[in-house]
Design a protein around this motif. Structure first.
Motif, PDB file in Angstrom:
ATOM      1  N   GLN A   2    -153.279 -52.804   2.473  1.00  0.00           N
ATOM      2  CA  GLN A   2    -154.156 -52.198   3.472  1.00  0.00           C
ATOM      3  C   GLN A   2    -154.236 -50.687   3.371  1.00  0.00           C
ATOM      4  N   ASN A  18    -154.191 -46.837  -5.758  1.00  0.00           N
ATOM      5  CA  ASN A  18    -154.718 -46.708  -4.401  1.00  0.00           C
ATOM      6  C   ASN A  18    -154.266 -45.399  -3.760  1.00  0.00           C
ATOM      7  N   ALA A  38    -156.359 -42.292  -4.173  1.00  0.00           N
ATOM      8  CA  ALA A  38    -157.580 -42.140  -3.385  1.00  0.00           C
ATOM      9  C   ALA A  38    -157.300 -41.861  -1.924  1.00  0.00           C
ATOM     10  N   LEU A  81    -158.817 -50.112 -10.177  1.00  0.00           N
ATOM     11  CA  LEU A  81    -159.808 -49.818  -9.152  1.00  0.00           C
ATOM     12  C   LEU A  81    -160.877 -50.896  -9.073  1.00  0.00           C
ATOM     13  N   ARG A 103    -159.803 -54.241  -7.635  1.00  0.00           N
ATOM     14  CA  ARG A 103    -159.741 -54.215  -6.175  1.00  0.00           C
ATOM     15  C   ARG A 103    -161.136 -54.288  -5.575  1.00  0.00           C
ATOM     16  N   GLN A 147    -161.386 -36.903   2.995  1.00  0.00           N
ATOM     17  CA  GLN A 147    -160.229 -37.428   3.727  1.00  0.00           C
ATOM     18  C   GLN A 147    -160.147 -38.941   3.752  1.00  0.00           C
ATOM     19  N   ALA A 194    -160.476 -43.820   6.991  1.00  0.00           N
ATOM     20  CA  ALA A 194    -159.406 -44.159   7.922  1.00  0.00           C
ATOM     21  C   ALA A 194    -158.728 -42.917   8.477  1.00  0.00           C
ATOM     22  N   SER A 195    -158.741 -41.839   7.708  1.00  0.00           N
ATOM     23  CA  SER A 195    -158.067 -40.617   8.153  1.00  0.00           C
ATOM     24  C   SER A 195    -159.020 -39.644   8.832  1.00  0.00           C
ATOM     25  N   SER A 203    -165.349 -44.155  -5.919  1.00  0.00           N
ATOM     26  CA  SER A 203    -164.050 -44.549  -6.454  1.00  0.00           C
ATOM     27  C   SER A 203    -163.022 -44.629  -5.333  1.00  0.00           C
ATOM     28  N   ASN A 204    -163.022 -43.625  -4.482  1.00  0.00           N
ATOM     29  CA  ASN A 204    -162.094 -43.636  -3.354  1.00  0.00           C
ATOM     30  C   ASN A 204    -162.303 -44.867  -2.481  1.00  0.00           C
ATOM     31  N   HIS A 227    -163.129 -47.756  -3.352  1.00  0.00           N
ATOM     32  CA  HIS A 227    -162.504 -48.931  -3.962  1.00  0.00           C
ATOM     33  C   HIS A 227    -161.092 -49.148  -3.437  1.00  0.00           C
ATOM     34  N   ALA A 228    -160.381 -48.043  -3.236  1.00  0.00           N
ATOM     35  CA  ALA A 228    -158.982 -48.140  -2.857  1.00  0.00           C
ATOM     36  C   ALA A 228    -158.784 -48.283  -1.361  1.00  0.00           C
ATOM     37  N   GLY A 229    -159.824 -48.025  -0.583  1.00  0.00           N
ATOM     38  CA  GLY A 229    -159.688 -48.094   0.862  1.00  0.00           C
ATOM     39  C   GLY A 229    -159.719 -49.517   1.373  1.00  0.00           C
ATOM     40  N   ALA A 230    -159.360 -49.636   2.641  1.00  0.00           N
ATOM     41  CA  ALA A 230    -159.344 -50.959   3.258  1.00  0.00           C
ATOM     42  C   ALA A 230    -160.754 -51.407   3.646  1.00  0.00           C
ATOM     43  N   GLU A 231    -161.720 -50.517   3.529  1.00  0.00           N
ATOM     44  CA  GLU A 231    -163.080 -50.834   3.961  1.00  0.00           C
ATOM     45  C   GLU A 231    -163.853 -51.613   2.911  1.00  0.00           C
ATOM     46  N   ASN A 232    -163.288 -51.704   1.717  1.00  0.00           N
ATOM     47  CA  ASN A 232    -164.007 -52.449   0.687  1.00  0.00           C
ATOM     48  C   ASN A 232    -164.044 -53.946   1.024  1.00  0.00           C
ATOM     49  N   LEU A 247    -170.470 -50.661  -3.891  1.00  0.00           N
ATOM     50  CA  LEU A 247    -169.558 -50.404  -5.007  1.00  0.00           C
ATOM     51  C   LEU A 247    -170.038 -51.108  -6.279  1.00  0.00           C
ATOM     52  N   LEU A 299    -160.060 -40.860 -10.434  1.00  0.00           N
ATOM     53  CA  LEU A 299    -158.788 -41.080  -9.743  1.00  0.00           C
ATOM     54  C   LEU A 299    -157.761 -40.022 -10.113  1.00  0.00           C
ATOM     55  N   ARG A 329    -158.397 -36.542  -8.745  1.00  0.00           N
ATOM     56  CA  ARG A 329    -157.996 -36.428  -7.333  1.00  0.00           C
ATOM     57  C   ARG A 329    -156.479 -36.313  -7.217  1.00  0.00           C
TER      58      ARG A 329
END
Lengths: 195, 195
Positions: free
Chosen positions: A23, A109, A112, A171, A174, B23, B26-27, B108-109, B111-116, B125, B171, B174
């Motif tokens: 998550q 992850n 990012a 990436l 996921r 950011q 989520a943040s 790219s970011n 992809h790693a978030g929980a929103e995907n 994406l 990635l 960053r």
DNA sequence: GCTATCTTGGAACGGTCGTTTCAAGATGAA
DNA sequence: TTCATCTTGAAACGACCGTTCCAAGATAGC
């Protein structure tokens, strides 16, 4: 004289790893951790400190238990290119099927996330990348010694490329990319190095 | 008869893009957006809906305004391999210096978030990846026609590889990777295709 | 100027955030 | 068994979350 812990910190941390891995840290609340581990806030804070320290501990555990064993196996493998191929096969399988399918790589992850501003997290990311590259390099040097590399192929440059490629696999897996197309891409890349 | 908006929704959305890009969703709190845009919650919700819709709008704007123009330029470039090299040069420059240094790529970011998990995000994406690959493919086909590709190089496989490589660049940039080493790696990869 | 309609400011909603506190419980050495 | 020490459960902390509501303000056709 004191009381001892009524739980296994190691098993707890493994549970936490899976939460943060799946998550992300920003979307995982302390309450999620309390619920998943079954222990309470007091024990959590007394054992691991706050959320950021817990995340760092989980990230370190992930690297030590998940990444580094694979890197070491790759670096120690004497076969050369077949070892690299097996590494990527295993990577794609782990990323697209089984218990951790579509979770990506916790370290990828972390790149990012907003937490990569934390210098301690940044250190883990850099070291992880270096270890991945070095393991690939070790395997490619053996491939070169076995005459498996196409003439003019530089093992160092190839290792750099394959390391970045692994992040792409992490990436996109996921994101939902299917194992077949990832596998085709990786295989074609390896073939381009092959003698 | 009604009143009209007292702000520019387009400029607001661009501000929101930068917040989510840097950011992560989520943040980034609604309060952050209120502060950064200068408008209040009422106008925000009346214009864009809730946070998830706002994120989706921002992500779409990023793709349309940031990614697709670059992809189109690459796909339309007739020079072949030099166009691909320029694409990666620009990518690395944008990722490692200037206003957006160390922000990575918003897609790219994501992809790693929980929103995907959101299917609408997933669609963005996938489409983004397809467009990136197709643009690379178009450039490589022209490279092949110009005799710039090493014999046996398949433009499709190379496009797949370079697309994944771009995610790796996004990635690692960053994460703090320096432009020089990324550039060396990408250049070596392109050289391996070159005739 | 009047009025219908939309926008804006700002307070407030219930809920969740990460964290702290503290009394009650458990432990093992003396 | 006593007791010092640590752990545990549970409540509570203030702050912030995303969201809603409504009165006050602004606008353009009448």
């Amino acid at each position: 004289m004191p009381d001892i812990k009524h739980f296994d910190p190691d098993a707890t941390l493994e549970t936490v790893v899976r939460l943060f891995w799946r998550q992300g840290v920003a979307s995982t609340g302390i309450q999620d951790i309390v619920t998943a581990t079954g222990l309470n806030r007091s024990s959590l804070y007394a054992t691991f400190g706050g959320k950021q320290e817990l995340y760092l501990a989980a990230l370190s555990r992930y690297v030590e238990r998940r990444s580094q064993p694979v890197f070491r196996r790759l670096a120690a493998d004497e076969r050369g290119l077949p070892a690299v191929g097996e590494f990527f096969d295993g990577l794609i399988r782990a990323r697209c099927s089984g218990e951790y399918a579509r979770w990506g790589c916790m370290v990828s992850n972390a790149h990012a996330g907003a937490e990569n501003g934390d210098p301690e997290v940044g250190t883990v990311l850099d070291r992880h990348h270096q270890e991945l590259r070095d393991a690939l390099y070790a395997a490619l040097v053996k491939a070169e010694a076995h005459g498996q590399l196409a003439p003019g192929t530089d093992p160092g440059a190839a290792a750099d490329l394959l390391a970045l490629l692994a992040y792409g696999v992490n990436l996109r897996s996921r994101g939902g990319a299917d194992a077949g197309s990832l596998s085709v891409t990786v295989t074609a890349a390896l073939d381009s190095f092959s003698a």
